[in-house]
Motif scaffolding. Structure first.
Motif, PDB file in Angstrom:
ATOM      1  N   GLN A 157       0.846  -1.189   0.000  1.00 19.76           N
ATOM      2  CA  GLN A 157       0.000   0.000   0.000  1.00 19.76           C
ATOM      3  C   GLN A 157       0.889   1.249   0.000  1.00 19.76           C
ATOM      4  O   GLN A 157       2.035   1.204   0.456  1.00 19.76           O
ATOM      5  CB  GLN A 157      -0.915   0.033   1.226  1.00 19.76           C
ATOM      6  N   GLN A 158       0.338   2.338  -0.504  1.00 17.56           N
ATOM      7  CA  GLN A 158       1.086   3.588  -0.503  1.00 17.56           C
ATOM      8  C   GLN A 158       0.159   4.759  -0.190  1.00 17.56           C
ATOM      9  O   GLN A 158      -1.046   4.690  -0.413  1.00 17.56           O
ATOM     10  CB  GLN A 158       1.792   3.822  -1.836  1.00 17.56           C
ATOM     11  N   MET A 159       0.748   5.806   0.352  1.00 22.07           N
ATOM     12  CA  MET A 159       0.040   7.048   0.589  1.00 22.07           C
ATOM     13  C   MET A 159       0.669   8.113  -0.294  1.00 22.07           C
ATOM     14  O   MET A 159       1.893   8.210  -0.387  1.00 22.07           O
ATOM     15  CB  MET A 159       0.158   7.476   2.050  1.00 22.07           C
ATOM     16  N   VAL A 160      -0.179   8.894  -0.948  1.00 21.14           N
ATOM     17  CA  VAL A 160       0.298   9.989  -1.786  1.00 21.14           C
ATOM     18  C   VAL A 160      -0.258  11.287  -1.215  1.00 21.14           C
ATOM     19  O   VAL A 160      -1.470  11.432  -1.050  1.00 21.14           O
ATOM     20  CB  VAL A 160      -0.140   9.822  -3.258  1.00 21.14           C
ATOM     21  N   TYR A 161       0.654  12.208  -0.887  1.00 22.43           N
ATOM     22  CA  TYR A 161       0.247  13.522  -0.400  1.00 22.43           C
ATOM     23  C   TYR A 161       0.377  14.507  -1.557  1.00 22.43           C
ATOM     24  O   TYR A 161       1.468  14.705  -2.087  1.00 22.43           O
ATOM     25  CB  TYR A 161       1.132  13.956   0.772  1.00 22.43           C
ATOM     26  N   HIS A 162      -0.752  15.091  -1.967  1.00 19.57           N
ATOM     27  CA  HIS A 162      -0.773  16.042  -3.075  1.00 19.57           C
ATOM     28  C   HIS A 162      -0.545  17.437  -2.502  1.00 19.57           C
ATOM     29  O   HIS A 162      -1.420  17.981  -1.826  1.00 19.57           O
ATOM     30  CB  HIS A 162      -2.109  15.954  -3.822  1.00 19.57           C
ATOM     31  N   ARG A 163       0.617  17.999  -2.773  1.00 10.93           N
ATOM     32  CA  ARG A 163       1.021  19.246  -2.125  1.00 10.93           C
ATOM     33  C   ARG A 163       0.128  20.431  -2.503  1.00 10.93           C
ATOM     34  O   ARG A 163      -0.213  21.249  -1.650  1.00 10.93           O
ATOM     35  CB  ARG A 163       2.466  19.567  -2.510  1.00 10.93           C
ATOM     36  N   ILE A 164      -0.247  20.520  -3.754  1.00  7.03           N
ATOM     37  CA  ILE A 164      -1.001  21.690  -4.209  1.00  7.03           C
ATOM     38  C   ILE A 164      -2.378  21.729  -3.566  1.00  7.03           C
ATOM     39  O   ILE A 164      -2.829  22.751  -3.056  1.00  7.03           O
ATOM     40  CB  ILE A 164      -1.115  21.699  -5.756  1.00  7.03           C
ATOM     41  N   ASN A 165      -3.075  20.579  -3.559  1.00 10.26           N
ATOM     42  CA  ASN A 165      -4.443  20.528  -3.029  1.00 10.26           C
ATOM     43  C   ASN A 165      -4.501  20.162  -1.550  1.00 10.26           C
ATOM     44  O   ASN A 165      -5.587  20.173  -0.965  1.00 10.26           O
ATOM     45  CB  ASN A 165      -5.271  19.515  -3.830  1.00 10.26           C
ATOM     46  N   ASP A 166      -3.353  19.811  -0.968  1.00 12.01           N
ATOM     47  CA  ASP A 166      -3.303  19.382   0.430  1.00 12.01           C
ATOM     48  C   ASP A 166      -4.254  18.202   0.661  1.00 12.01           C
ATOM     49  O   ASP A 166      -5.053  18.178   1.596  1.00 12.01           O
ATOM     50  CB  ASP A 166      -3.648  20.550   1.357  1.00 12.01           C
ATOM     51  N   ILE A 167      -4.157  17.211  -0.233  1.00  9.33           N
ATOM     52  CA  ILE A 167      -5.038  16.039  -0.184  1.00  9.33           C
ATOM     53  C   ILE A 167      -4.182  14.781  -0.026  1.00  9.33           C
ATOM     54  O   ILE A 167      -3.111  14.655  -0.635  1.00  9.33           O
ATOM     55  CB  ILE A 167      -5.887  15.934  -1.464  1.00  9.33           C
ATOM     56  N   ILE A 168      -4.677  13.839   0.790  1.00  9.51           N
ATOM     57  CA  ILE A 168      -3.999  12.555   0.984  1.00  9.51           C
ATOM     58  C   ILE A 168      -4.833  11.451   0.350  1.00  9.51           C
ATOM     59  O   ILE A 168      -6.045  11.392   0.541  1.00  9.51           O
ATOM     60  CB  ILE A 168      -3.811  12.259   2.483  1.00  9.51           C
ATOM     61  N   SER A 169      -4.170  10.583  -0.420  1.00 10.03           N
ATOM     62  CA  SER A 169      -4.874   9.430  -0.985  1.00 10.03           C
ATOM     63  C   SER A 169      -4.094   8.157  -0.667  1.00 10.03           C
ATOM     64  O   SER A 169      -2.872   8.170  -0.581  1.00 10.03           O
ATOM     65  CB  SER A 169      -5.054   9.590  -2.496  1.00 10.03           C
ATOM     66  N   LYS A 170      -4.834   7.061  -0.498  1.00 10.46           N
ATOM     67  CA  LYS A 170      -4.248   5.766  -0.167  1.00 10.46           C
ATOM     68  C   LYS A 170      -4.591   4.781  -1.273  1.00 10.46           C
ATOM     69  O   LYS A 170      -5.762   4.609  -1.599  1.00 10.46           O
ATOM     70  CB  LYS A 170      -4.787   5.289   1.185  1.00 10.46           C
ATOM     71  N   THR A 171      -3.565   4.155  -1.851  1.00 12.06           N
ATOM     72  CA  THR A 171      -3.777   3.238  -2.976  1.00 12.06           C
ATOM     73  C   THR A 171      -2.832   2.050  -2.852  1.00 12.06           C
ATOM     74  O   THR A 171      -1.977   2.003  -1.963  1.00 12.06           O
ATOM     75  CB  THR A 171      -3.504   3.947  -4.320  1.00 12.06           C
TER      76      THR A 171
END
Length: 200
Positions: A157-171
């Motif tokens: 599993q991985q977590m991606v932190y989107h810096r511009i939108n300040d959003i975290i997603s888990k995939t």
């Protein structure tokens, strides 16, 4: 003339004391600046680093890690710029914490990869073995984490932190790997077994 001599002596003693204080302050600043160890990969291939607690770090090109000289004594904290794969030695009493700009990763013993280059739009934490807790930080320099943003990651599993939108997603990671130990993987034998048993 005696008061003049006392005044001159007082002046020079004061100057000496001021110089001594300034020198001591400069010495303290220098020692605090030297209290950190820096590992920097300026080459074109990965660089392996072994830490004092037995953990290993594979540092990718244009990447660096910083840690205190007393790393492992009370805390195991690392600051990362760039990308690195960590294989953390287990220690239940001393969590291993990686600060990578806006993302904080906390583990006890596992292996994972963090990609956090300064110019990337995303920060990625991908787990190979074990379990990690990942948090968003208030900013790049703060060590305060937002516990409401905690993401638990398990193998593949991985977590991606989107810096511009300040959003975290888990995939899931792009290329999942087999997580069973070789000893289990290559000693399994089945004869006239049902598919459901094999899959279990």
């Amino acid at each position: 003339s005696l008061p003049i001599l006392f005044a001159i002596a007082f002046y020079f003693n004061r100057q000496a004391i001021t110089t001594l204080i300034s020198t001591a302050a400069a010495s303290n600043v220098a020692s605090s600046q030297q209290a950190k160890s820096l590992y920097k990969n300026e080459g074109s291939s990965p660089m392996d680093v072994t830490l004092s607690d037995g953990s290993t770090v594979r540092l990718q090109p244009s990447s660096e890690i910083t840690l205190a000289d007393d790393f492992g004594f009370m805390l195991r904290e690392v600051q990362l710029k760039g990308e690195a794969f960590f294989h953390v030695a287990p220690d239940e009493n001393k969590p291993f914490v990686v600060y990578a700009d806006e993302v904080v990763t906390r583990v006890l013993g596992t292996s994972f990869n963090i990609r956090a280059y300064a110019n990337d739009k995303e920060i990625t934490v991908a787990v190979r073995t074990g379990k990690v807790s990942v948090y968003a930080s208030k900013n790049k320099t703060s060590r305060q984490v937002l516990h409401s943003s905690e993401v638990i990651l398990t193998p593949n599993q991985q977590m991606v932190y989107h810096r511009i939108n300040d959003i975290i997603s888990k995939t899931l990671v792009e290329k999942p790997e087999i997580v069973l130990p070789d000893s289990d993987l290559f000693t399994m034998q089945f004869e006239n077994a049902e598919v459901s048993e094999i899959l279990d």
